[in-house]
Design an enzyme around this catalytic site. Structure first.
Site, PDB file in Angstrom:
ATOM      1  N   LYS A 147      11.652  -5.832  13.691  1.00 26.48           N
ATOM      2  CA  LYS A 147      12.410  -4.787  13.929  1.00 26.48           C
ATOM      3  C   LYS A 147      11.785  -3.584  13.311  1.00 26.48           C
ATOM      4  CE  LYS A 147      16.797  -7.067  12.734  1.00 26.48           C
ATOM      5  NZ  LYS A 147      17.657  -7.766  11.866  1.00 26.48           N
ATOM      6  N   GLN A 166      19.698  -7.257   6.068  1.00 29.45           N
ATOM      7  CA  GLN A 166      19.471  -8.607   6.566  1.00 29.45           C
ATOM      8  C   GLN A 166      20.057  -9.393   6.002  1.00 29.45           C
ATOM      9  OE1 GLN A 166      17.480  -8.775   9.451  1.00 29.45           O
ATOM     10  NE2 GLN A 166      17.905 -10.947   9.485  1.00 29.45           N
ATOM     11  N   ASP A 204      24.430  -2.426  12.646  1.00 27.74           N
ATOM     12  CA  ASP A 204      24.572  -3.858  12.986  1.00 27.74           C
ATOM     13  C   ASP A 204      26.169  -4.323  13.496  1.00 27.74           C
ATOM     14  OD1 ASP A 204      22.846  -5.687  12.734  1.00 27.74           O
ATOM     15  OD2 ASP A 204      22.708  -5.700  10.460  1.00 27.74           O
TER      16      ASP A 204
HETATM   17  N1  GUN Z   1      20.622 -12.439  10.362  1.00 24.94           N
HETATM   18  C1  GUN Z   1      20.684 -12.860  11.641  1.00 24.94           C
HETATM   19  N2  GUN Z   1      20.754 -11.947  12.495  1.00 24.94           N
HETATM   20  C2  GUN Z   1      21.237 -10.801  12.062  1.00 24.94           C
HETATM   21  C3  GUN Z   1      21.524  -9.497  12.513  1.00 24.94           C
HETATM   22  O1  GUN Z   1      21.780  -9.527  13.779  1.00 24.94           O
HETATM   23  N3  GUN Z   1      21.624  -8.519  11.601  1.00 24.94           N
HETATM   24  C4  GUN Z   1      21.334  -8.801  10.258  1.00 24.94           C
HETATM   25  N4  GUN Z   1      21.539  -7.753   9.436  1.00 24.94           N
HETATM   26  N5  GUN Z   1      21.089  -9.943   9.831  1.00 24.94           N
HETATM   27  C5  GUN Z   1      21.194 -10.983  10.740  1.00 24.94           C
END
Ligand code: GUN
Length: 295
Positions: A55, A99, A122
């Site tokens: 990311k 995350q 998100d």
């Molecule tokens: N963990 C697995 N997928 C995601 C996601 O799309 N966003 C976040 N914040 N954590 C994750």
């Protein structure tokens, strides 16, 4: 002779999304705004580290202000909440991403609810989820939003189709089903959602014109579960041991690709299908948040 299915490439669609974002970022720059995304990573979970690094790299490449806060596994919930409070106040931060999964001593739902909904890129905050259900404009969870982009890019009609979603997670299954029932051209589907407590799951999946597999179980969808000519979207990314690979594993989806590829009309591969879309939509939500800040 078996048919070759159309391969729905998330690499191609995510490139198209990012190309569009590049223009919007340039327009924001004219107005003195650089979209800012801050990711918060707590602990050492290896998969999370890989995701966050990816990311970070992609947002920098696109010209976003990218910041990652790496916190120790021992971080207290209150400390994390205080950090989010500060990020909520920072004008240069348009998107906040915590995350998941978080360490067990932290209540993830409390943390998600601490994020300013205006910065919830998100789409996990109850305000974002509520807006999605009501059909209001808001941040949509990135993986379902990315699947919608793939369907749009390849002109796959959803109106009047039977979409079967496998899995009821807050991140994929529930928002996906809600997107598909929306009263708009990229929705208007009839939706069935099946999950671990559904008896005879195959009975339902075999009805699907569009089958969206987000069960988190490797190669779980076989030929006997798929209708001839269906469109199949595979959300799974599972590591299975493979001694023939240098790294000791390979990535497979929730769908047994080889077993169904001759039956279906279109299918997303793993890797290179849904995966690349998730980050593209996160960047898209961040740019949208920066644009909203102008209003
Ligand atoms: N963990 C697995 N997928 C995601 C996601 O799309 N966003 C976040 N914040 N954590 C994750």
């Amino acid at each position: 002779m078996p048919n070759s299915p159309l391969i729905l490439s998330g690499k191609i669609v995510s490139s198209a999304v990012k190309e569009d974002l590049t223009k919007r970022i340039a327009a924001l720059k004219q107005q003195g705004i650089k979209p800012g995304l801050t990711a918060v990573l707590v602990g050492e979970d290896p998969a999370s580290q890989v995701y966050v690094r990816s990311k970070e790299r992609q947002s920098e490449k696109l010209g976003l202000n990218s910041q990652v806060m790496r916190l120790s596994e021992e971080t207290a919930e209150d400390e994390l909440l205080a950090i989010i409070e500060k990020l909520n106040e920072e004008k240069a931060v348009h998107g906040i991403l915590v995350q998941l999964p978080l360490p067990r001593h932290i209540d993830a739902q409390r943390v998600i609810e601490a994020i300013d909904p205006e910065k919830d890129v998100d789409g996990f905050h109850p305000v974002s989820v509520g807006k999605l259900v009501l059909g209001l404009d808001g941040f949509v969870s990135c993986t379902p939003a990315g699947i919608l982009e793939i369907l749009r890019y390849y002109n796959i009609e959803t109106e009047g189709k039977h979409v079967v979603v496998v899995g009821r997670s807050n991140i994929v299954g529930k928002p996906m089903a809600n997107l598909m029932i929306q009263k708009r051209p990229s929705g208007n589907a009839t939706v069935t959602l099946v999950h671990t407590r559904t008896p005879d799951m195959g009975f339902h999946t075999r009805q699907a014109d569009i089958l969206i597999a987000a069960a988190g179980a490797p190669e779980f969808i076989g030929a006997e579960m798929v209708k001839e000519g269906a469109v199949v979207i595979d959300v799974g990314i599972n590591r299975v041991d493979d001694a023939s690979r240098e790294r000791g594993y390979r990535l497979v989806g929730d769908v047994d690709f080889d077993a169904i590829k001759d039956r279906v009309s279109a299918i997303t591969p793993v890797p290179g299908g849904v995966g690349p879309m998730t980050i593209a939509m996160l960047l898209s939500n961040t740019v949208k948040s920066a644009e909203n800040s102008l209003e």
